[in-house]
Design an enzyme around this catalytic site. Structure first.
Site, mmCIF file in Angstrom:
data_model
loop_
_atom_site.group_PDB
_atom_site.id
_atom_site.type_symbol
_atom_site.label_atom_id
_atom_site.label_comp_id
_atom_site.label_asym_id
_atom_site.label_seq_id
_atom_site.Cartn_x
_atom_site.Cartn_y
_atom_site.Cartn_z
ATOM 1 N N TYR A 55 6.237 22.616 -7.283
ATOM 2 C CA TYR A 55 7.350 22.593 -6.315
ATOM 3 C C TYR A 55 7.629 23.971 -5.720
ATOM 4 C CZ TYR A 55 8.140 17.706 -7.215
ATOM 5 O OH TYR A 55 7.965 16.349 -7.285
ATOM 6 N N ARG A 58 5.294 24.116 -2.916
ATOM 7 C CA ARG A 58 5.750 23.262 -1.803
ATOM 8 C C ARG A 58 6.888 23.943 -1.037
ATOM 9 N NH1 ARG A 58 2.191 21.819 -3.662
ATOM 10 N NH2 ARG A 58 1.515 22.794 -1.749
ATOM 11 N N GLN A 88 12.680 9.878 3.252
ATOM 12 C CA GLN A 88 12.109 9.962 1.906
ATOM 13 C C GLN A 88 11.557 11.361 1.658
ATOM 14 O OE1 GLN A 88 9.660 6.078 1.240
ATOM 15 N NE2 GLN A 88 9.919 6.344 3.427
ATOM 16 N N ASP A 91 11.408 17.696 2.420
ATOM 17 C CA ASP A 91 11.452 18.881 3.288
ATOM 18 C C ASP A 91 12.766 18.887 4.078
ATOM 19 O OD1 ASP A 91 11.203 17.575 5.939
ATOM 20 O OD2 ASP A 91 9.151 17.096 5.357
ATOM 21 N N HIS A 106 15.071 10.945 -1.633
ATOM 22 C CA HIS A 106 14.269 11.439 -2.761
ATOM 23 C C HIS A 106 14.546 12.897 -3.103
ATOM 24 C CE1 HIS A 106 11.205 7.975 -1.944
ATOM 25 N NE2 HIS A 106 12.305 7.575 -2.536
ATOM 26 N N GLY A 172 6.308 7.086 10.028
ATOM 27 C CA GLY A 172 5.509 7.860 9.085
ATOM 28 C C GLY A 172 5.704 7.515 7.628
ATOM 29 N N THR A 173 5.879 6.237 7.333
ATOM 30 C CA THR A 173 5.944 5.863 5.918
ATOM 31 C C THR A 173 5.054 4.657 5.664
ATOM 32 O OG1 THR A 173 7.333 4.984 4.128
ATOM 33 C CG2 THR A 173 8.152 4.649 6.360
HETATM 34 N N1 APR Z 1 2.320 10.444 12.286
HETATM 35 C C1 APR Z 1 2.936 9.347 11.775
HETATM 36 N N2 APR Z 1 2.554 8.752 10.642
HETATM 37 C C2 APR Z 1 1.523 9.309 9.980
HETATM 38 C C3 APR Z 1 0.847 10.453 10.421
HETATM 39 C C4 APR Z 1 1.283 11.028 11.655
HETATM 40 N N3 APR Z 1 0.696 12.118 12.162
HETATM 41 N N4 APR Z 1 -0.140 10.748 9.538
HETATM 42 C C5 APR Z 1 -0.060 9.828 8.564
HETATM 43 N N5 APR Z 1 0.933 8.938 8.829
HETATM 44 C C6 APR Z 1 1.385 7.790 8.059
HETATM 45 C C7 APR Z 1 0.336 7.132 7.210
HETATM 46 O O1 APR Z 1 -0.400 6.194 7.989
HETATM 47 C C8 APR Z 1 1.198 6.454 6.148
HETATM 48 O O2 APR Z 1 1.610 5.154 6.564
HETATM 49 O O3 APR Z 1 2.370 8.234 7.168
HETATM 50 C C9 APR Z 1 2.411 7.361 6.058
HETATM 51 C C10 APR Z 1 2.456 8.221 4.818
HETATM 52 O O4 APR Z 1 2.590 7.401 3.704
HETATM 53 P P1 APR Z 1 2.855 8.009 2.263
HETATM 54 O O5 APR Z 1 1.911 9.126 2.038
HETATM 55 O O6 APR Z 1 2.834 6.874 1.318
HETATM 56 O O7 APR Z 1 4.303 8.640 2.368
HETATM 57 P P2 APR Z 1 5.707 7.966 2.158
HETATM 58 O O8 APR Z 1 5.730 6.567 2.685
HETATM 59 O O9 APR Z 1 6.720 8.925 2.693
HETATM 60 O O10 APR Z 1 5.823 7.933 0.581
HETATM 61 C C11 APR Z 1 6.983 7.478 -0.006
HETATM 62 O O11 APR Z 1 6.247 8.129 -2.191
HETATM 63 O O12 APR Z 1 5.105 9.768 -3.343
HETATM 64 C C12 APR Z 1 6.344 9.211 -3.105
HETATM 65 O O13 APR Z 1 8.490 10.136 -3.291
HETATM 66 C C13 APR Z 1 7.304 10.203 -2.535
HETATM 67 O O14 APR Z 1 8.836 10.032 -0.695
HETATM 68 C C14 APR Z 1 7.523 9.701 -1.132
HETATM 69 C C15 APR Z 1 7.302 8.216 -1.268
#
Ligand code: APR
Length: 231
Positions: A55, A58, A88, A91, A106, A172-173
């Site tokens: 961390y 990060r 989530q 940052d 989170h 972006g999730t």
């Molecule tokens: N723009 C938009 N979306 C994007 C981009 C981009 N440039 N690049 C990647 N993505 C998308 C991917 O396609 C994916 O669907 O962002 C998503 C990232 O997914 P994860 O890595 O699973 O992230 P997230 O959904 O935020 O994870 C949720 O999991 O690890 C834990 O606590 C952590 O908060 C996190 C939670």
């Protein structure tokens, strides 16, 4: 006339183009670390030093990156709408882009907390947390991050906010980590929902008024914001 309410659910993808890597695109390793070793209570008990180092890295990385066009566009929505960002992400790029109402589901990289209840939380900015750094009651400090397997204290607030949305923007999730991924289920059927992601995430359940914008955050978000500001 009262202003319409926009709720945004953001994930790691919105910060990807600022230079912060996502979790599930990283092939099981997150900046070279096993996610479950550095983001779980078990990992903390096993090796707190490696968790703190992870961390600290990060946090330093966050100091060196900037909000991108997607964070900035979402902040501009406040000129016309009541906006709540439910993120989530740990940052602080939404706040640095100018958004004023943010729920960090989170936790936050720039905060530390004690490890004995009641959990005091401290603003630490971009400073490291080291072994031996203690809260005022003498407990070791840890990152104020919700790890895998831990409760999500702000989920109730986020669900209440989602239920009051006139418009939902998801950006972006991967929508695989619960309870955050379930927020879309709290939104009214009539609410217009946009999902911005270059890889369509799987949305559980049947949703009306759902539009996918299959784009990266920085190319998909600004045009949507422009449209919403003009409507
Ligand atoms: N723009 C938009 N979306 C994007 C981009 C981009 N440039 N690049 C990647 N993505 C998308 C991917 O396609 C994916 O669907 O962002 C998503 C990232 O997914 P994860 O890595 O699973 O992230 P997230 O959904 O935020 O994870 C949720 O999991 O690890 C834990 O606590 C952590 O908060 C996190 C939670």
């Amino acid at each position: 006339m009262s202003r319409k309410k926009i709720v945004v659910l953001s994930g790691a993808g919105i910060s990807a183009e600022s230079g912060l890597s996502t979790f599930r695109d990283a092939g099981g390793l997150w900046e070279g670390y096993d996610v479950y070793e550095v983001a779980s209570p078990g990992g903390w008990i096993k090796d707190p030093e490696v968790v703190l180092r992870f961390y600290n890295e990060r946090r330093r990385q966050l100091h060196n990156v900037k909000p991108n066009e997607a964070h900035i566009a979402l902040a501009q929505l406040e000129s016309k709408y009541d906006v709540v960002i439910v993120t989530q992400n740990v940052d602080n790029l939404h706040e640095r882009a100018g958004s004023s109402n943010i729920i960090h589901l989170h936790g936050e990289l720039t905060k530390a907390r004690s490890t004995v209840p009641p959990y005091n939380v401290y603003d630490i900015g971009y400073r490291d947390i080291n072994l031996g750094d203690e809260c005022e009651k003498g407990s070791q400090l840890r990152p104020d991050i919700v790890w895998f397997g831990e409760a999500v204290p702000l989920m109730t607030d986020a669900a209440t906010v989602a239920a009051s949305a006139d418009i939902l923007i998801v950006v972006g999730t991967s929508l695989v980590v619960y309870p955050a991924a379930g927020l879309i289920d709290y939104v009214s059927r009539e609410t217009k929902k946009y999902i911005i992601d270059p890889h369509k995430p799987n949305v559980s359940g049947i949703h009306k008024n759902l539009e996918f914008i299959v784009e990266k955050a920085t190319t998909g978000t600004p045009p949507l914001v422009k449209k919403l500001l003009a409507s």
